[in-house]
Design an enzyme around this catalytic site. Structure first.
Site, short mmCIF file in Angstrom:
data_model
loop_
_atom_site.label_atom_id
_atom_site.label_comp_id
_atom_site.label_asym_id
_atom_site.label_seq_id
_atom_site.Cartn_x
_atom_site.Cartn_y
_atom_site.Cartn_z
N LYS A 297 70.34 31.69 11.90
CA LYS A 297 68.96 31.36 12.29
C LYS A 297 68.76 29.88 12.59
O LYS A 297 69.38 29.03 11.93
CB LYS A 297 68.00 31.77 11.16
CG LYS A 297 68.23 33.20 10.67
CD LYS A 297 67.24 33.67 9.63
CE LYS A 297 67.69 34.98 9.00
NZ LYS A 297 68.47 34.85 7.79
N TYR B 29 70.50 28.10 4.90
CA TYR B 29 71.08 28.57 3.64
C TYR B 29 72.27 27.69 3.21
O TYR B 29 72.76 27.82 2.08
CB TYR B 29 71.55 30.03 3.74
CG TYR B 29 70.49 31.04 4.09
CD1 TYR B 29 69.13 30.70 4.09
CD2 TYR B 29 70.82 32.35 4.43
CE1 TYR B 29 68.16 31.64 4.44
CE2 TYR B 29 69.85 33.28 4.76
CZ TYR B 29 68.53 32.92 4.77
OH TYR B 29 67.56 33.84 5.10
N HIS C 210 63.98 31.08 12.77
CA HIS C 210 63.77 31.43 11.36
C HIS C 210 62.28 31.57 11.01
O HIS C 210 61.87 32.48 10.28
CB HIS C 210 64.43 30.37 10.47
CG HIS C 210 64.76 30.83 9.09
ND1 HIS C 210 65.85 30.38 8.40
CD2 HIS C 210 64.14 31.69 8.26
CE1 HIS C 210 65.88 30.97 7.21
NE2 HIS C 210 64.86 31.76 7.10
N1 LIG Z 1 64.14 35.40 7.45
C1 LIG Z 1 63.70 34.94 6.29
O1 LIG Z 1 62.81 34.07 6.20
C2 LIG Z 1 64.28 35.48 5.03
C3 LIG Z 1 65.44 36.20 5.08
N2 LIG Z 1 66.00 36.70 3.93
C4 LIG Z 1 67.28 37.47 4.05
O2 LIG Z 1 67.15 38.71 3.35
C5 LIG Z 1 68.15 38.79 2.36
C6 LIG Z 1 67.70 39.66 1.19
O3 LIG Z 1 66.54 39.13 0.58
P1 LIG Z 1 66.52 38.40 -0.84
O4 LIG Z 1 65.32 37.54 -0.87
O5 LIG Z 1 67.82 37.77 -1.07
O6 LIG Z 1 66.22 39.53 -1.88
P2 LIG Z 1 66.59 41.06 -2.16
O7 LIG Z 1 65.34 41.82 -2.03
O8 LIG Z 1 67.78 41.47 -1.37
O9 LIG Z 1 66.94 41.00 -3.71
C7 LIG Z 1 68.07 40.35 -4.20
C8 LIG Z 1 68.04 40.50 -5.71
O10 LIG Z 1 68.13 41.88 -6.07
C9 LIG Z 1 69.24 42.10 -6.92
N3 LIG Z 1 69.79 43.41 -6.53
C10 LIG Z 1 70.46 43.72 -5.40
N4 LIG Z 1 70.79 45.02 -5.35
C11 LIG Z 1 70.31 45.57 -6.50
C12 LIG Z 1 70.35 46.88 -7.04
N5 LIG Z 1 70.95 47.89 -6.40
N6 LIG Z 1 69.76 47.10 -8.25
C13 LIG Z 1 69.15 46.08 -8.90
N7 LIG Z 1 69.07 44.81 -8.44
C14 LIG Z 1 69.66 44.56 -7.25
C15 LIG Z 1 70.20 40.95 -6.66
O11 LIG Z 1 70.97 40.65 -7.81
P3 LIG Z 1 72.58 40.36 -7.80
O12 LIG Z 1 72.92 39.54 -6.61
O13 LIG Z 1 72.76 39.61 -9.08
O14 LIG Z 1 73.25 41.70 -7.83
C16 LIG Z 1 69.21 39.81 -6.38
O15 LIG Z 1 68.73 39.27 -7.58
C17 LIG Z 1 68.43 37.33 2.02
O16 LIG Z 1 69.60 37.16 1.28
C18 LIG Z 1 68.43 36.73 3.40
O17 LIG Z 1 69.64 37.01 4.05
C19 LIG Z 1 65.37 36.55 2.72
C20 LIG Z 1 64.21 35.81 2.62
C21 LIG Z 1 63.57 35.23 3.77
O1 LIG Z 2 65.31 32.92 4.60
C1 LIG Z 2 64.83 32.60 3.57
C2 LIG Z 2 63.58 31.86 3.46
O2 LIG Z 2 62.94 31.88 4.70
C3 LIG Z 2 63.89 30.47 3.08
O3 LIG Z 2 64.98 30.00 3.83
C4 LIG Z 2 62.80 29.52 3.32
O4 LIG Z 2 61.63 29.90 2.71
C5 LIG Z 2 63.27 28.19 2.88
O5 LIG Z 2 63.36 28.21 1.50
C6 LIG Z 2 62.40 27.13 3.36
O6 LIG Z 2 61.97 26.39 2.54
O7 LIG Z 2 62.22 27.05 4.56
#
Ligand SMILES: NC(=O)C1=CN([C@@H]2O[C@H](COP(=O)(O)OP(=O)(O)OC[C@H]3O[C@@H](n4cnc5c(N)ncnc54)[C@H](OP(=O)(O)O)[C@@H]3O)[C@@H](O)[C@H]2O)C=CC1
Ligand SMILES: O=C[C@H](O)[C@@H](O)[C@@H](O)[C@H](O)C(=O)O
Length: 287
Positions: A79, A54, A110
């Site tokens: 991660k 990230y 990850h």
């Molecule tokens: N291990 C992996 O491969 C992955 C891990 N992750 C982790 O999971 C976390 C969360 O997932 P992510 O993909 O970011 O998405 P989320 O499902 O957490 O959604 C985030 C979005 O939802 C909006 N939002 C948040 N709360 C609300 C609410 N109460 N009402 C309406 N909209 C809302 C945010 O807007 P705003 O910020 O503008 O409020 C943002 O646009 C990541 O940040 C990361 O830490 C994510 C993807 C892959």
């Molecule tokens: O955690 C969030 C997601 O896994 C993201 O980190 C990956 O999909 C990344 O964009 C990648 O390209 O490997």
């Protein structure tokens, strides 16, 4: 302030059930992460989820130090990136240095796939070794197990492991992963994976619980089933979705930079099972 329920991991450590996610999408957004984390900590969050990939471990660590909250009261996850599977110890040390912390609470692989050359899995030039070619995720996990002896990581786990990859990994584990962090929400309940993790004592942790940023978030929020349950129980759609996760026995990390949403998201209905019993029959019906 919200009293966040905790889950106890298979190694005895406790993890808060709700955390703030630090994936700002591609590219960047690292400069906003410091403020987001400080604001989240001020609003009662005690779990921060980041990753080497990230590009914001430095900002996360700075926020943890500047928050005035004792380090032991904050749970930090980071991660191992795909392109560092062949250098686990070095990559872990780099994360520790970037965070500027003495230890990491939870270190996750990850993705099961090693990337030989590429910054990330999304890189069109990414070279992914064919299955069985070194480093396999089994070899990578063995190196992660060695990290526990350093005393600089409290728990180790995995992310993006499916039923198939988890079943391949488990017979080779000396340490069963404490956590498997995967995409999870009512539109993707992964019922089989949840059952396998429960059977093996692995805590499932939901990522992108709101459907991630962009169009998919709107989908979950506009779902008539989720809205109707929220209206009936006096909860917002986000609270319905996040409460469903926690009541189902999965930890959850959601990303928001908006203070009102931080407050909303952390107010999960940990104690009662109302959302789970209202939403689950619909989820099962839709699978
Ligand atoms: N291990 C992996 O491969 C992955 C891990 N992750 C982790 O999971 C976390 C969360 O997932 P992510 O993909 O970011 O998405 P989320 O499902 O957490 O959604 C985030 C979005 O939802 C909006 N939002 C948040 N709360 C609300 C609410 N109460 N009402 C309406 N909209 C809302 C945010 O807007 P705003 O910020 O503008 O409020 C943002 O646009 C990541 O940040 C990361 O830490 C994510 C993807 C892959
Ligand atoms: O955690 C969030 C997601 O896994 C993201 O980190 C990956 O999909 C990344 O964009 C990648 O390209 O490997």
């Amino acid at each position: 302030m919200a009293d966040i329920p905790h889950f106890t991991l298979n190694d005895g450590n406790k993890i808060p059930s709700v955390g703030i996610g630090c994936w700002m999408g591609i590219p960047g957004g690292a400069e906003r992460v410091y403020n987001m984390c400080l604001k989240a900590l001020k609003n009662g969050y005690r779990l921060i989820d980041t990753a080497n990939g990230y590009g914001n471990e430095k900002q996360v660590g700075q926020a943890v130090r500047d928050s005035g909250i004792p380090r032991e009261d904050i749970y930090v996850t980071t991660k191992l990136p795909n392109n560092d599977h062949h250098r686990v110890q070095e990559s872990f040390d780099e994360s520790l240095r970037s965070l500027g912390l003495d230890y990491i609470d939870l270190y996750l692989m990850h993705w099961p796939q090693a990337c030989i050359s590429a910054v990330s899995m999304a890189d069109p030039d990414a070279v992914i070794p064919p299955p069985g070619e070194s480093p396999t995720f089994i070899e990578t996990w063995r190196d992660m197990e060695k990290l526990l002896a350093t005393g600089k990581v409290r728990s180790i786990g995995i992310s993006n492991f499916s039923v198939r990859t988890l079943n391949e990994l488990l017979p080779h584990c000396q340490v069963v992963p404490a956590v498997n962090q995967v995409e999870l929400h009512p539109c993707l309940p992964s019922i089989e994976l949840k059952k396998l993790c429960d059977d093996k004592g692995i805590l499932l942790e939901a990522y992108s619980p709101l459907g991630t940023s962009g169009q998919k978030t709107t989908l979950l929020h506009e779902s008539p089933i989720i809205r109707e349950i929220g209206e009936r129980l006096g909860a917002t759609p986000a609270q319905v979705v996040l409460s469903w996760d926690v009541q189902r026995g999965t930890a959850v990390v959601a990303k928001t930079e908006t203070e009102s949403r931080m407050k909303e998201n952390i107010t999960v209905r940990g104690a009662s099972n109302l959302v789970y019993s209202a939403l689950t029959p619909n989820v099962l019906q839709n699978e």
